[in-house]
Design an enzyme around this catalytic site. Structure first.
Site, short mmCIF file in Angstrom:
data_model
loop_
_atom_site.label_atom_id
_atom_site.label_comp_id
_atom_site.label_asym_id
_atom_site.label_seq_id
_atom_site.Cartn_x
_atom_site.Cartn_y
_atom_site.Cartn_z
N ARG A 6 0.85 -1.19 0.00
CA ARG A 6 0.00 0.00 0.00
C ARG A 6 0.88 1.25 0.00
NH1 ARG A 6 -3.21 2.84 4.93
NH2 ARG A 6 -3.95 4.56 3.64
N HIS A 46 -3.02 11.00 0.88
CA HIS A 46 -2.50 10.76 2.23
C HIS A 46 -1.83 12.05 2.71
CE1 HIS A 46 -1.02 7.35 5.07
NE2 HIS A 46 -0.68 8.50 5.65
N GLU A 90 -3.95 -0.19 8.33
CA GLU A 90 -2.72 0.14 9.05
C GLU A 90 -2.77 -0.41 10.46
OE1 GLU A 90 -1.61 4.34 9.25
OE2 GLU A 90 -2.17 4.61 7.15
N ASN A 97 -7.66 1.72 10.25
CA ASN A 97 -6.33 1.88 10.84
C ASN A 97 -6.49 1.78 12.35
OD1 ASN A 97 -5.67 2.60 8.22
ND2 ASN A 97 -4.96 4.66 8.71
N TYR A 157 -4.24 1.78 16.07
CA TYR A 157 -2.96 1.89 16.77
C TYR A 157 -3.08 1.83 18.29
CZ TYR A 157 -0.77 3.33 12.39
OH TYR A 157 -0.30 3.36 11.10
N GLU A 164 -7.38 8.55 6.61
CA GLU A 164 -7.58 9.17 7.92
C GLU A 164 -8.19 10.56 7.87
OE1 GLU A 164 -4.28 8.89 10.60
OE2 GLU A 164 -4.54 6.72 10.73
C1 GBH Z 1 -1.30 7.14 10.81
O1 GBH Z 1 -1.64 8.20 11.61
C2 GBH Z 1 -0.96 7.66 9.44
O2 GBH Z 1 -1.84 7.18 8.47
C3 GBH Z 1 0.46 7.42 9.04
O3 GBH Z 1 0.80 8.29 8.03
C4 GBH Z 1 1.34 7.55 10.25
O4 GBH Z 1 2.69 7.50 9.94
C5 GBH Z 1 1.00 6.43 11.19
O5 GBH Z 1 -0.36 6.39 11.45
C6 GBH Z 1 1.75 6.48 12.50
O6 GBH Z 1 1.46 7.66 13.18
O7 GBH Z 1 0.72 15.33 18.42
O8 GBH Z 1 -0.89 14.24 19.89
O9 GBH Z 1 -1.67 15.54 18.02
C7 GBH Z 1 -2.02 7.87 12.95
C8 GBH Z 1 -2.62 9.08 13.63
C9 GBH Z 1 -2.09 11.37 13.55
C10 GBH Z 1 -1.21 9.95 15.28
C11 GBH Z 1 -1.24 12.51 14.07
C12 GBH Z 1 -0.34 11.08 15.76
C13 GBH Z 1 -0.35 13.46 16.12
C14 GBH Z 1 -0.52 13.27 17.61
N1 GBH Z 1 -1.59 10.07 13.92
N2 GBH Z 1 -0.96 12.33 15.47
S1 GBH Z 1 -0.61 14.69 18.55
#
Ligand code: GBH
Length: 494
Positions: A95, A140, A397, A325, A327, A185
């Protein structure tokens, strides 16, 4: 491929155990990346400027370690090595995302870059040559700066601009690309951006912007889906959906359950209900709450812009699978009087008077927002299944941030534990999950966390001219999962 690789992977194959740890036939494994995070070559050929180029060059302090994506993994030049890694891992699909300003330097469809097309054609054809499916994300986050200057996702015309972009992309690549993600996202583009002011574009407006942006993103997605459905599906028979990021919101205790459910509607429902529910439109409980929020803030109406009947019908049903996605998770409780509340969605929910906590038992990742919570992966999937029915799920993801080093036990265990939960959802709950995507193939530019935060199965040496990529323990483990089509023991277990 080096020798130790073969030894490790065959050893792991031989210890695969238990049929309930086996994936259904046809289940596919992939890994993901995104254009701004890996390509580099930010000003090569006729590429236009993106909002991330603008942010890192004008506000370098927005990035924790002052790095940027100017070169990053240099995948624009090193794409053959990327395909080689995908082949080493045995991926079924890779992807990656298209850079809008690389393909359409003005942001509009009046000019299509020859070099941009060539780059993506090489990548797509190179993957197909190796029997690896290209899974392509159309957007993205790297919006053309030219469109941001006209308001970006706040301008309703973005819906038409995205539609034009999607049509160009399908005309160029849909003969070979069968699975598409329209927009990655929406929560990040709309909620993180305007609630923190820290990402690109660096605009802080938490009252109205996140909700208006949500509406435009959903309309843009729906237009892209409909173009595909009407003009391209008859020829190519592929699939397209959004990739929606879910953070599970668990009530700190029973008294906070109603609040937790409302927050689930705000993170999952706001972006899913209009597309996946039978009736379409905003989730009713959220609609009611945000009307009260609007009045409380002195507007005489909701902060959530209404949909017309036509818009509801336009958006409803525009999916072929549910792209998810996943996490991390949060514990939620009502805020105490006068308590200051962090920004939605990571640190709190000001519009909901909700504060977030973490369970003391949760292991932290490298990124400040990261806690390891495999136990909520399955409930999150079940929540969606209960709300929207028996959908086809694709995990678009999943992964963890660590510091540097090849011995990434945390990442190995993160994948093992999340995949075990996923298998329980499949075998115990009867959920139809068709594939899993590891974020990410290799270390890359992790947005505001810069190059220091590592999510890669492969480690990248960012100081070597070749941006040397080396497999971590997790790459070997992921390969063994793919080879055995099951969850083998890790090298850390006996
Ligand atoms: C995804 O975002 C994305 O799709 C990908 O590009 C990214 O690399 C991956 O996951 C890992 O992060 O500073 O507290 O506001 C996940 C969501 C959005 C999490 C931005 C972290 C900033 C946190 N992410 N966020 S904060």
């Amino acid at each position: 491929m080096n020798y130790s690789w073969i030894v490790v992977s065959s050893l792991l194959c031989s210890v695969a155990y238990g049929s309930n740890l086996t994936f259904p036939p046809g289940f596919k494994f992939g890994a993901a990346s995104a254009s701004y995070q890996v390509e580099g070559a930010w000003n090569v050929s006729d590429k236009g400027e993106s909002i991330w180029d603008r942010l890192v060059h004008t506000k370098p302090e927005a990035i924790m370690d002052l790095t940027n994506g100017d070169v990053t993994c240099d995948s624009y030049h090193l794409w053959e090595r990327d395909i080689e890694m995908a082949t080493e891992l045995g991926l079924h699909f890779y992807r990656f995302s298209l850079s809008w300003p690389r393909l359409m330097p003005t942001g509009f469809s009046n000019k299509i870059s020859e070099d941009g097309q060539k780059y993506y054609n090489n990548l797509i054809d190179g993957l197909l040559d190796k029997g690896i499916e290209p899974l392509v994300t159309i957007f993205h986050w790297d919006l053309p700066q030219s469109l941001q200057d006209l308001g970006g996702w706040m301008n309703p015309l973005i819906v038409d601009w995205f539609e034009d972009y999607a049509r160009v992309v399908f005309s160029l690549f849909a003969d070979r690309v069968k699975t598409w993600v329209s927009i990655n996202e929406p929560v990040s583009i709309c909620d993180y951006v305007y609630n923190t002011g820290g990402m690109a574009p660096p605009i802080f407006e938490p009252h109205v912007a996140p909700y208006v942006c949500t509406k435009h993103v959903l309309l843009a997605h729906a237009k892209a889906w409909r173009i595909y459905d009407e003009e391209f599906r008859p020829m190519y028979n592929g699939e397209i959906s959004l990739a929606i990021p879910l953070i599970w919101h668990e009530a700190l205790s029973a008294e906070h359950e109603e609040l937790a459910e409302l927050l689930r509607e705000n993170i999952a429902g706001r972006y899913s209900h209009p597309v996946y529910s039978k009736e379409g439109g905003w989730p009713p409980s959220l609609e009611k709450h945000l009307e009260e929020v609007g009045k409380r803030k002195g507007f005489n109406k909701s902060v959530l812009p209404p949909f017309t009947k036509e818009e509801i019908d336009l958006i409803r049903g525009t999916y072929d699978y549910y792209g998810m996605n996943f996490y991390t998770s949060r514990l939620v409780r009502k805020a105490r009087p006068g308590e200051s509340i962090g920004a939605w969605p990571m640190n709190g929910a000001p519009d909901f008077d909700a504060a977030f906590e973490k369970d003391p038992s949760w292991v932290a990742g490298y990124s400040s927002w990261f806690y390891v919570t495999p136990e909520y992966f399955r409930p999150q999937i079940m929540w969606l299944k209960e709300k929207y029915g028996d959908l086809k799920f694709l995990i678009t993801e999943n992964g963890i941030s660590t510091g540097p080093g090849l011995d990434d036990r945390m990442r190995v265990e993160y994948y093992r534990d999340h995949l075990k939960e996923l298998l329980l959802a499949i075998h115990e709950d009867g959920v139809n999950v068709v594939g899993f995507t590891a974020w990410t193939l290799m270390d890359n530019f992790e947005w505001n966390d810069g190059l220091g935060s590592k999510f890669g199965l492969y480690e990248v040496n960012f100081t070597s001219p070749q941006r040397t990529r080396t497999p971590r323990a997790s790459a070997h483990y992921y390969k063994s999962i793919i080879d055995t089509h099951s969850i083998p023991k890790t090298i850390y277990e006996n």
